[in-house]
Motif scaffolding. Structure first.
Motif, PDB file in Angstrom:
ATOM      1  N   ARG A 174       3.996 -21.703  -7.296  1.00  0.00           N
ATOM      2  CA  ARG A 174       4.523 -21.907  -8.641  1.00  0.00           C
ATOM      3  C   ARG A 174       5.033 -20.614  -9.263  1.00  0.00           C
ATOM      4  NH1 ARG A 174       3.985 -26.208 -12.227  1.00  0.00           N
ATOM      5  NH2 ARG A 174       5.569 -25.872 -13.820  1.00  0.00           N
ATOM      6  N   GLU A 175       4.331 -19.527  -9.058  1.00  0.00           N
ATOM      7  CA  GLU A 175       4.741 -18.251  -9.650  1.00  0.00           C
ATOM      8  C   GLU A 175       6.099 -17.802  -9.098  1.00  0.00           C
ATOM      9  OE1 GLU A 175       3.114 -13.629 -10.039  1.00  0.00           O
ATOM     10  OE2 GLU A 175       1.721 -15.254  -9.506  1.00  0.00           O
ATOM     11  N   TYR A 176       6.279 -18.005  -7.806  1.00  0.00           N
ATOM     12  CA  TYR A 176       7.555 -17.615  -7.188  1.00  0.00           C
ATOM     13  C   TYR A 176       8.704 -18.450  -7.752  1.00  0.00           C
ATOM     14  CZ  TYR A 176      11.182 -16.985  -3.650  1.00  0.00           C
ATOM     15  OH  TYR A 176      12.379 -16.741  -3.020  1.00  0.00           O
ATOM     16  N   PHE A 177       8.496 -19.744  -7.869  1.00  0.00           N
ATOM     17  CA  PHE A 177       9.562 -20.613  -8.378  1.00  0.00           C
ATOM     18  C   PHE A 177       9.804 -20.398  -9.868  1.00  0.00           C
ATOM     19  CE2 PHE A 177       8.776 -22.789  -4.375  1.00  0.00           C
ATOM     20  CZ  PHE A 177      10.072 -23.102  -3.976  1.00  0.00           C
ATOM     21  N   GLU A 178       8.789 -19.978 -10.596  1.00  0.00           N
ATOM     22  CA  GLU A 178       8.990 -19.633 -12.001  1.00  0.00           C
ATOM     23  C   GLU A 178       9.880 -18.400 -12.128  1.00  0.00           C
ATOM     24  OE1 GLU A 178       5.130 -19.237 -13.669  1.00  0.00           O
ATOM     25  OE2 GLU A 178       4.872 -21.399 -14.018  1.00  0.00           O
ATOM     26  N   LEU A 186      12.264 -17.683 -10.054  1.00  0.00           N
ATOM     27  CA  LEU A 186      13.618 -18.145  -9.756  1.00  0.00           C
ATOM     28  C   LEU A 186      14.244 -18.839 -10.962  1.00  0.00           C
ATOM     29  CD1 LEU A 186      13.343 -19.625  -6.130  1.00  0.00           C
ATOM     30  CD2 LEU A 186      14.187 -17.383  -6.831  1.00  0.00           C
ATOM     31  N   GLU A 187      13.411 -19.437 -11.800  1.00  0.00           N
ATOM     32  CA  GLU A 187      13.935 -20.101 -12.992  1.00  0.00           C
ATOM     33  C   GLU A 187      14.603 -19.098 -13.920  1.00  0.00           C
ATOM     34  OE1 GLU A 187      12.383 -22.816 -16.756  1.00  0.00           O
ATOM     35  OE2 GLU A 187      10.954 -21.780 -15.458  1.00  0.00           O
ATOM     36  N   LYS A 188      14.087 -17.875 -13.961  1.00  0.00           N
ATOM     37  CA  LYS A 188      14.626 -16.847 -14.859  1.00  0.00           C
ATOM     38  C   LYS A 188      15.920 -16.251 -14.337  1.00  0.00           C
ATOM     39  CE  LYS A 188      10.061 -15.492 -16.552  1.00  0.00           C
ATOM     40  NZ  LYS A 188       9.167 -16.172 -15.616  1.00  0.00           N
ATOM     41  N   SER A 189      16.021 -16.047 -13.030  1.00  0.00           N
ATOM     42  CA  SER A 189      17.218 -15.429 -12.465  1.00  0.00           C
ATOM     43  C   SER A 189      17.217 -15.570 -10.951  1.00  0.00           C
ATOM     44  CB  SER A 189      17.292 -13.938 -12.834  1.00  0.00           C
ATOM     45  OG  SER A 189      16.217 -13.223 -12.230  1.00  0.00           O
ATOM     46  N   HIS A 192      15.630 -18.932   8.436  1.00  0.00           N
ATOM     47  CA  HIS A 192      14.256 -19.043   7.926  1.00  0.00           C
ATOM     48  C   HIS A 192      14.107 -18.333   6.577  1.00  0.00           C
ATOM     49  CE1 HIS A 192      10.167 -20.272   8.475  1.00  0.00           C
ATOM     50  NE2 HIS A 192       9.698 -19.055   8.286  1.00  0.00           N
ATOM     51  N   CYS A 193      14.913 -18.761   5.611  1.00  0.00           N
ATOM     52  CA  CYS A 193      14.909 -18.136   4.296  1.00  0.00           C
ATOM     53  C   CYS A 193      14.354 -19.081   3.235  1.00  0.00           C
ATOM     54  CB  CYS A 193      16.326 -17.717   3.902  1.00  0.00           C
ATOM     55  SG  CYS A 193      16.981 -16.382   4.905  1.00  0.00           S
ATOM     56  N   LYS A 194      13.736 -18.487   2.242  1.00  0.00           N
ATOM     57  CA  LYS A 194      13.197 -19.240   1.117  1.00  0.00           C
ATOM     58  C   LYS A 194      14.283 -19.453   0.070  1.00  0.00           C
ATOM     59  CE  LYS A 194       9.280 -17.686  -0.458  1.00  0.00           C
ATOM     60  NZ  LYS A 194       8.259 -16.713  -0.931  1.00  0.00           N
ATOM     61  N   PRO A 195      14.095 -20.411  -0.846  1.00  0.00           N
ATOM     62  CA  PRO A 195      15.032 -20.551  -1.964  1.00  0.00           C
ATOM     63  C   PRO A 195      15.165 -19.229  -2.711  1.00  0.00           C
ATOM     64  CG  PRO A 195      13.551 -22.432  -1.894  1.00  0.00           C
ATOM     65  CD  PRO A 195      13.038 -21.450  -0.883  1.00  0.00           C
ATOM     66  N   GLY A 196      16.402 -18.882  -3.047  1.00  0.00           N
ATOM     67  CA  GLY A 196      16.642 -17.646  -3.766  1.00  0.00           C
ATOM     68  C   GLY A 196      17.007 -16.462  -2.893  1.00  0.00           C
ATOM     69  N   GLU A 197      16.853 -16.591  -1.572  1.00  0.00           N
ATOM     70  CA  GLU A 197      17.128 -15.449  -0.693  1.00  0.00           C
ATOM     71  C   GLU A 197      18.577 -15.415  -0.201  1.00  0.00           C
ATOM     72  OE1 GLU A 197      12.748 -14.491   1.212  1.00  0.00           O
ATOM     73  OE2 GLU A 197      14.098 -15.778   2.354  1.00  0.00           O
ATOM     74  N   LEU A 198      19.245 -16.571  -0.182  1.00  0.00           N
ATOM     75  CA  LEU A 198      20.624 -16.628   0.280  1.00  0.00           C
ATOM     76  C   LEU A 198      21.510 -17.241  -0.791  1.00  0.00           C
ATOM     77  CD1 LEU A 198      20.295 -18.023   3.934  1.00  0.00           C
ATOM     78  CD2 LEU A 198      20.508 -15.627   3.246  1.00  0.00           C
ATOM     79  N   PHE A 199      22.708 -16.701  -0.934  1.00  0.00           N
ATOM     80  CA  PHE A 199      23.749 -17.321  -1.742  1.00  0.00           C
ATOM     81  C   PHE A 199      24.706 -17.946  -0.748  1.00  0.00           C
ATOM     82  CE2 PHE A 199      27.575 -17.170  -4.556  1.00  0.00           C
ATOM     83  CZ  PHE A 199      27.048 -17.923  -5.594  1.00  0.00           C
TER      84      PHE A 199
END
Length: 218
Positions: free
Chosen positions: A23-27, A29-32, A54-61
């Motif tokens: 949850r902390e990681y996804f919070e 991502l909510e900010k930026s 093998h990337c998490k959300p937020g690591e690749l555009f």
């Protein structure tokens, strides 16, 4: 309809296994978002860059289109969804790497090499024509290779052409020259499950040499 319900169930699984546990990681991502790498990949359902790398959300555009193509500055229409996303990644997200990821058995490149299969499909034909110089170069070199070898060379050539096209934009070439942006060419072989990286020194796509962990001496 069963497939759609599977997608909805997939979201619930994602929420339980990832979102709620991190949850902390996804919070954050909510900010930026602050991805360091922009990936241009094919929209082929078998080649998902986040899974392959093998990337998490937020690591690749990620930008996906038919055959992972990038138009040159002379070819880009206005508006251009592909170039808008690249411009955003470079100018607003300050990505440090741009990766063009091609793959084997690419339907877009097959259409380019066999225009009779898409001659009545205006949008597909216009788009894959971006890679026509890669096919022209292939024809200039040889025309006696087996079909599967020619297809691979054309797929790889299209990846390199897209890298060249990136450099036709001054706001990209200037960052590459100053060293703040690096360009990479990757090729994924569906049958082998291998990832290849273009080596400027060898002028060829070489398989990734993954480092194996050293055995403990204890």
């Amino acid at each position: 309809m069963d497939n759609f319900h599977q997608l909805l169930q997939g979201f619930h699984n994602f929420k339980q296994k990832y979102f709620l546990k991190e949850r902390e990681y996804f919070e954050s991502l909510e900010k930026s978002q602050n991805p360091k790498t922009l990936v241009v990949a094919c929209c082929d359902s078998r080649v998902d860059p986040a899974i392959l790398l093998h990337c998490k959300p937020g690591e690749l555009f990620v930008i996906r289109n038919v055959a992972a193509l990038i138009p040159s500055s002379d070819q880009a229409d206005s508006p251009s969804a592909v170039m808008a996303a690249i411009e955003y990644g470079v100018k607003h997200l300050s990505v440090e790497h741009i990766v063009v990821l091609g793959h084997s058995r690419c339907g877009g490149i097959h259409g380019l090499m066999h225009p009779e299969t898409i001659c009545n499909e205006k949008y597909i034909w216009q788009w894959v024509s971006i890679a026509a110089p890669a096919l022209d170069r292939l024809d200039d070199l040889t025309d006696d290779e087996p079909p599967e070898v020619r297809a691979r060379h054309c797929e790889e050539g299209a990846v390199l052409l897209s890298l060249d096209n990136l450099l036709s934009y001054p706001w990209i070439s200037s960052k590459v020259e100053e060293g703040s942006l690096k360009l990479h060419a990757l090729y994924y072989d569906l049958g082998e499950g291998e990832l290849y990286r273009f080596s400027p020194e060898k002028e060829d796509f070489l398989p990734l040499a993954l480092k194996t962990p050293k055995k403990s001496t204890k």
